[in-house]
Write a protein that holds these residues in place. Sequence first.
Motif, PDB file in Angstrom:
ATOM      1  N   TYR A 227      39.860  30.465  51.615  1.00 12.84           N
ATOM      2  CA  TYR A 227      38.720  31.362  51.416  1.00 12.84           C
ATOM      3  C   TYR A 227      38.352  31.560  49.943  1.00 12.84           C
ATOM      4  N   PHE A 228      39.260  31.233  49.033  1.00 15.57           N
ATOM      5  CA  PHE A 228      38.975  31.395  47.613  1.00 15.57           C
ATOM      6  C   PHE A 228      39.095  30.043  46.922  1.00 15.57           C
ATOM      7  N   ASP A 229      38.046  29.670  46.173  1.00 14.60           N
ATOM      8  CA  ASP A 229      38.114  28.396  45.469  1.00 14.60           C
ATOM      9  C   ASP A 229      38.972  28.536  44.208  1.00 14.60           C
ATOM     10  N   GLU A 230      39.158  27.415  43.499  1.00 14.43           N
ATOM     11  CA  GLU A 230      40.047  27.415  42.337  1.00 14.43           C
ATOM     12  C   GLU A 230      39.595  28.412  41.276  1.00 14.43           C
ATOM     13  N   SER A 231      38.293  28.491  41.067  1.00 14.40           N
ATOM     14  CA  SER A 231      37.780  29.416  40.057  1.00 14.40           C
ATOM     15  C   SER A 231      38.052  30.862  40.456  1.00 14.40           C
ATOM     16  N   GLN A 232      37.874  31.170  41.738  1.00 12.86           N
ATOM     17  CA  GLN A 232      38.130  32.530  42.205  1.00 12.86           C
ATOM     18  C   GLN A 232      39.610  32.878  42.118  1.00 12.86           C
ATOM     19  N   LEU A 233      40.477  31.914  42.448  1.00 12.06           N
ATOM     20  CA  LEU A 233      41.914  32.151  42.322  1.00 12.06           C
ATOM     21  C   LEU A 233      42.285  32.427  40.867  1.00 12.06           C
ATOM     22  N   ALA A 234      41.616  31.718  39.948  1.00 12.53           N
ATOM     23  CA  ALA A 234      41.848  31.979  38.524  1.00 12.53           C
ATOM     24  C   ALA A 234      41.364  33.371  38.152  1.00 12.53           C
ATOM     25  N   ASP A 235      40.203  33.778  38.702  1.00  5.89           N
ATOM     26  CA  ASP A 235      39.692  35.129  38.464  1.00  5.89           C
ATOM     27  C   ASP A 235      40.709  36.173  38.927  1.00  5.89           C
ATOM     28  N   LEU A 236      41.282  35.947  40.113  1.00  6.03           N
ATOM     29  CA  LEU A 236      42.249  36.893  40.657  1.00  6.03           C
ATOM     30  C   LEU A 236      43.511  36.950  39.799  1.00  6.03           C
ATOM     31  N   ALA A 237      43.952  35.777  39.324  1.00 13.24           N
ATOM     32  CA  ALA A 237      45.139  35.744  38.462  1.00 13.24           C
ATOM     33  C   ALA A 237      44.876  36.498  37.160  1.00 13.24           C
ATOM     34  N   GLU A 238      43.668  36.334  36.613  1.00 11.37           N
ATOM     35  CA  GLU A 238      43.328  37.028  35.378  1.00 11.37           C
ATOM     36  C   GLU A 238      43.251  38.532  35.606  1.00 11.37           C
ATOM     37  N   ARG A 239      42.713  38.930  36.755  1.00 15.31           N
ATOM     38  CA  ARG A 239      42.633  40.357  37.072  1.00 15.31           C
ATOM     39  C   ARG A 239      44.032  40.935  37.224  1.00 15.31           C
ATOM     40  N   ARG A 240      44.910  40.179  37.874  1.00 16.52           N
ATOM     41  CA  ARG A 240      46.294  40.654  38.047  1.00 16.52           C
ATOM     42  C   ARG A 240      46.968  40.838  36.693  1.00 16.52           C
ATOM     43  N   ALA A 241      46.770  39.869  35.806  1.00 14.17           N
ATOM     44  CA  ALA A 241      47.359  39.970  34.469  1.00 14.17           C
ATOM     45  C   ALA A 241      46.763  41.143  33.706  1.00 14.17           C
ATOM     46  N   GLU A 242      45.470  41.355  33.863  1.00  6.67           N
ATOM     47  CA  GLU A 242      44.790  42.450  33.170  1.00  6.67           C
ATOM     48  C   GLU A 242      45.260  43.810  33.675  1.00  6.67           C
ATOM     49  N   LEU A 243      45.391  43.939  34.993  1.00  5.71           N
ATOM     50  CA  LEU A 243      45.798  45.214  35.576  1.00  5.71           C
ATOM     51  C   LEU A 243      47.268  45.515  35.306  1.00  5.71           C
ATOM     52  N   GLY A 244      48.108  44.477  35.369  1.00  4.51           N
ATOM     53  CA  GLY A 244      49.536  44.675  35.164  1.00  4.51           C
ATOM     54  C   GLY A 244      50.259  44.935  36.468  1.00  4.51           C
ATOM     55  N   GLU A 245      51.533  44.615  36.476  1.00 10.28           N
ATOM     56  CA  GLU A 245      52.318  44.726  37.705  1.00 10.28           C
ATOM     57  C   GLU A 245      52.478  46.170  38.163  1.00 10.28           C
ATOM     58  N   ASP A 246      52.534  47.117  37.231  1.00  9.83           N
ATOM     59  CA  ASP A 246      52.665  48.520  37.623  1.00  9.83           C
ATOM     60  C   ASP A 246      51.446  48.993  38.402  1.00  9.83           C
ATOM     61  N   THR A 247      50.270  48.592  37.930  1.00 10.05           N
ATOM     62  CA  THR A 247      49.036  48.975  38.624  1.00 10.05           C
ATOM     63  C   THR A 247      48.967  48.316  39.991  1.00 10.05           C
ATOM     64  N   ILE A 248      49.376  47.045  40.071  1.00 12.06           N
ATOM     65  CA  ILE A 248      49.383  46.336  41.349  1.00 12.06           C
ATOM     66  C   ILE A 248      50.331  47.030  42.324  1.00 12.06           C
ATOM     67  N   ALA A 249      51.516  47.391  41.844  1.00 17.41           N
ATOM     68  CA  ALA A 249      52.497  48.074  42.702  1.00 17.41           C
ATOM     69  C   ALA A 249      51.970  49.424  43.160  1.00 17.41           C
ATOM     70  N   ALA A 250      51.292  50.136  42.261  1.00 14.57           N
ATOM     71  CA  ALA A 250      50.729  51.436  42.624  1.00 14.57           C
ATOM     72  C   ALA A 250      49.653  51.289  43.689  1.00 14.57           C
ATOM     73  N   ALA A 251      48.847  50.221  43.573  1.00  9.10           N
ATOM     74  CA  ALA A 251      47.806  49.974  44.575  1.00  9.10           C
ATOM     75  C   ALA A 251      48.423  49.669  45.930  1.00  9.10           C
ATOM     76  N   GLU A 252      49.477  48.872  45.935  1.00  5.33           N
ATOM     77  CA  GLU A 252      50.157  48.553  47.193  1.00  5.33           C
ATOM     78  C   GLU A 252      50.721  49.809  47.842  1.00  5.33           C
ATOM     79  N   THR A 253      51.276  50.701  47.025  1.00  4.64           N
ATOM     80  CA  THR A 253      51.795  51.966  47.543  1.00  4.64           C
ATOM     81  C   THR A 253      50.664  52.825  48.106  1.00  4.64           C
TER      82      THR A 253
END
Length: 252
Positions: free
Chosen positions: A142-168
């Motif tokens: 469902y996500f092309d290579e460019s979109q996967l790169a966008d998601l990876a960049e967003r993850r790096a920008e947000l940081g793992e703490d923010t990602i973990a907080a969102a999951e919680t």
Amino acid sequence: MPTTHSGRQWKVGRLAADTGLTVRTLHHYDDIGLVRPSGRTSTGHRLYEDRDVHRLYQVLALRQLGLSLDAIAAVTDGGASLSEILDAHRAYLDEQLAATRMLRAHVEMLGRKVRTSPDASVADFLEVIRGVIDVDDTIKQYFDESQLADLAERRAELGEDTIAAAETSWKVLIPRVDAALSAGMDPTCAEAQEMAAQWMGLLEQFHGGDDGLRESLYRMHTDNAQRIEQEFCGPSPEQIEFIAKANEARSA
């Protein structure tokens, strides 16, 4: 590159010097039929004429674009149109660019972890790398290579703490919505609208307001709703409908 004059000839050494290429490269171009000299000296040495040098101009220009020698040969020999070759090459470069962006995002994320967790072990970093790089095959549909790169960049920008907080937050919010449904809550009430605002905010963290990412996310969920609900405790269609009504009331 030498200036061509009618009737002029170049020996391979002089042509190499004038073009900045090596004699070995010109020999290779001759061997594969890419740029062949039109003549030979009495002792068998290569002699290049104006038309040969002109073809070499073409080869070097296309080489500057990063085209492979096979692709250049197809164009210069008339076996393929330059437009087709460039379209294919642009698609290849887009894939390489997306891969580079994704790699940079991974390095950025790991760099942040190194700075914040200097005592982390190699095993810790390997686990993080596996979690970031391993992408479920369903997501790749469902996500092309460019979109996967966008998601990876967003993850790096947000940081793992923010990602973990969102999951919680999701783990708390989805049961709240389920309880609201069981209680027969009016989706237009203030509490429902508050849950919808939080829901949409969490989605915004994922897609960053990008219409393409949002569309791909919704399409993936629609096609895989049962699996997402059963395997990942994702929202049910009823919960999504409730939130949609609450969000509509919130936006009214």
